[in-house]
Design a protein around this motif. Sequence first.
Motif, PDB file in Angstrom:
ATOM      1  N   GLY A   1       2.682   4.009  -6.163  1.00 30.78           N
ATOM      2  CA  GLY A   1       3.120   2.677  -5.796  1.00 30.78           C
ATOM      3  C   GLY A   1       1.969   1.776  -5.375  1.00 30.78           C
ATOM      4  N   PRO A   2       1.163   2.176  -4.372  1.00 33.78           N
ATOM      5  CA  PRO A   2       0.006   1.368  -3.991  1.00 33.78           C
ATOM      6  C   PRO A   2      -1.007   1.188  -5.117  1.00 33.78           C
ATOM      7  N   TYR A   3      -1.163   2.190  -5.977  1.00 35.86           N
ATOM      8  CA  TYR A   3      -2.067   2.054  -7.123  1.00 35.86           C
ATOM      9  C   TYR A   3      -1.562   0.976  -8.078  1.00 35.86           C
ATOM     10  N   SER A   4      -0.245   0.944  -8.296  1.00 37.06           N
ATOM     11  CA  SER A   4       0.334  -0.086  -9.148  1.00 37.06           C
ATOM     12  C   SER A   4       0.094  -1.472  -8.557  1.00 37.06           C
ATOM     13  N   ASP A   5       0.271  -1.595  -7.235  1.00 38.90           N
ATOM     14  CA  ASP A   5       0.009  -2.879  -6.576  1.00 38.90           C
ATOM     15  C   ASP A   5      -1.450  -3.282  -6.723  1.00 38.90           C
TER      16      ASP A   5
ATOM     17  N   VAL B   1      -0.022   2.011   4.515  1.00 35.95           N
ATOM     18  CA  VAL B   1      -0.148   1.218   3.300  1.00 35.95           C
ATOM     19  C   VAL B   1       1.234   0.765   2.847  1.00 35.95           C
ATOM     20  N   GLY B   2       1.444  -0.536   2.774  1.00 40.92           N
ATOM     21  CA  GLY B   2       2.726  -1.077   2.332  1.00 40.92           C
ATOM     22  C   GLY B   2       2.717  -1.417   0.864  1.00 40.92           C
ATOM     23  N   ARG B   3       3.674  -2.220   0.448  1.00 37.66           N
ATOM     24  CA  ARG B   3       3.812  -2.621  -0.946  1.00 37.66           C
ATOM     25  C   ARG B   3       3.760  -4.133  -1.070  1.00 37.66           C
ATOM     26  N   LEU B   4       3.428  -4.605  -2.261  1.00 36.71           N
ATOM     27  CA  LEU B   4       3.425  -6.026  -2.534  1.00 36.71           C
ATOM     28  C   LEU B   4       4.812  -6.623  -2.305  1.00 36.71           C
ATOM     29  N   ALA B   5       4.856  -7.862  -1.834  1.00 34.91           N
ATOM     30  CA  ALA B   5       6.141  -8.525  -1.620  1.00 34.91           C
ATOM     31  C   ALA B   5       6.914  -8.598  -2.922  1.00 34.91           C
ATOM     32  N   GLY B   6       8.188  -8.305  -2.870  1.00 34.06           N
ATOM     33  CA  GLY B   6       9.035  -8.359  -4.051  1.00 34.06           C
ATOM     34  C   GLY B   6       9.056  -7.092  -4.875  1.00 34.06           C
ATOM     35  N   THR B   7       8.337  -6.064  -4.440  1.00 34.25           N
ATOM     36  CA  THR B   7       8.343  -4.796  -5.174  1.00 34.25           C
ATOM     37  C   THR B   7       9.744  -4.197  -5.151  1.00 34.25           C
ATOM     38  N   ASN B   8      10.239  -3.826  -6.320  1.00 36.15           N
ATOM     39  CA  ASN B   8      11.583  -3.280  -6.427  1.00 36.15           C
ATOM     40  C   ASN B   8      11.525  -1.773  -6.262  1.00 36.15           C
ATOM     41  N   GLU B   9      11.417  -1.346  -5.014  1.00 32.91           N
ATOM     42  CA  GLU B   9      11.389   0.081  -4.733  1.00 32.91           C
ATOM     43  C   GLU B   9      12.109   0.312  -3.412  1.00 32.91           C
ATOM     44  N   SER B  10      13.065   1.230  -3.438  1.00 30.23           N
ATOM     45  CA  SER B  10      13.836   1.499  -2.232  1.00 30.23           C
ATOM     46  C   SER B  10      13.585   2.921  -1.766  1.00 30.23           C
TER      47      SER B  10
END
Length: 474
Positions: free
Chosen positions: A231-235, A465-474
């Motif tokens: 996930g963070p790598y994708s961001d 480490v968080g995710r980009l705003a609007g990331t569609n992951e629950s």
Amino acid sequence: MHGGQHVSWRDYEGIDGFGMLSQEHVQDLNKALRAGQDINAPAVGAGVGFPLRVESLEATLKVLSYRMEHVRFWKGVPKLPAFNTVEEYNLLKEYGAGQAAFIDEGDLPEEDDSTYERATTLIKYLGTTRRVTHVMSLVRPAHGNVVAQETMNGTLWLLRQLEKALFFGDAAIVPQHFDGLDKLLVAGAPAANTIDLRGKPLTPDTVEDAVGIVVADPNFGMPTDLYCAYGPYSDLAKQFYPKERYDLPAPKDGIVGIKVTHFQSQAGPIAFQPDVFVPNGPRETAPVAGSGPAAKRPNAPTVVAAPTAGANAASKFVADDAGTYFYQVTAVNKSGESAPTRFPAAGTVTVAAGDRVSMTVGDGGQGTTGYKIYRTKKGGSTAYYLRSIARSGATQVLTDDNQDLPATSKAWLCQMNLEGLSFKQLAPFSRIPLSTIDTSLRWMQILYGSPTVYAPGKFVRVINVGRLAGTNES
């Protein structure tokens, strides 16, 4: 043409069409065998051709789990042989402690001494037992030799356990584990080698900051790889896409976009190593049931005292965090994890800025060696992994200062060479046949070893480490 003559509609005169046959003709047609599309054998009946059908099974086994290419950290760690269950090594800590290098003409330079340290690594043991019945070894399988296939499966299963432990192993929580990278860096790296993103996504700026920590005095490192969850790598990769950040090549064969594999830092290229065994924080939720053998995994912990909140100077709960939460706690040991226990049993605990949450957990028995703590987001209804803690007694107080954030993950900037770390192997992956005690073939697959970080200062932990705003992951 038929028999040298044309075929015309006249040839069909006198022949009844569909739906115009007599009942006798219909009964004759029903006597024909039908193959059908049954998956399981239907009831025996006249006209059923299922017993004559030969199964059509693809020879290629479809793998629905991970594959060898998913195991990244193990492949990158330098391996060294070990020759004892306690491996010792020497560290050159300092070339000299003094600073008096300049002298007057004719002077005798100041004497100085190097600093050495002897350190140790305890070897730990991994293994799995596999079994194939003698009958199964004799039948003609669809996917090749069954023993060979099960040996490969056992190796991949061990690699999964090994890869996860290389990141998150903690001998204080499960004594049979070795200490993984994260624990070794917490224990040995300077405090400045931890970057706390507090829920923000991983960015190129963060990577460059981490590189600066590693290469600077007193670490003098040369980082090579960044390990993180997908996930963070994708961001991180998304931030290289816009034209103003990266000059994208012209589309080729209709393919657009780029695969970001490296980052050119001011100290050299850093390889991105996304690892599926580093959990994406939003997906690491509390289990709904226990895992592992029921007779060996620990029982669920008990609520001795519900969580309460009170002011504490170490708190990282800020005004935006003020609200209601609940916790779930599981017990762990080498055999598995228990079902969760909710704290409080019903309702929530209200937290204000500057608070610390405290709760008392009771050992439910059956060999508990540690606990995993899960917590909701503010006002949330799903508990996410927070941290683990070793068992200290029949009852103990667990606290939360908001140092660790739920639904976040970690990343590590590493120097992946023998100056940075190694994996000491007392026994590499080995297959040991077991004695025959029934009509089956049994064997063990084992690996003995432990990771060693020689220079913790040449690594950086990136936490929360968080995710980009609007990331569609629950």
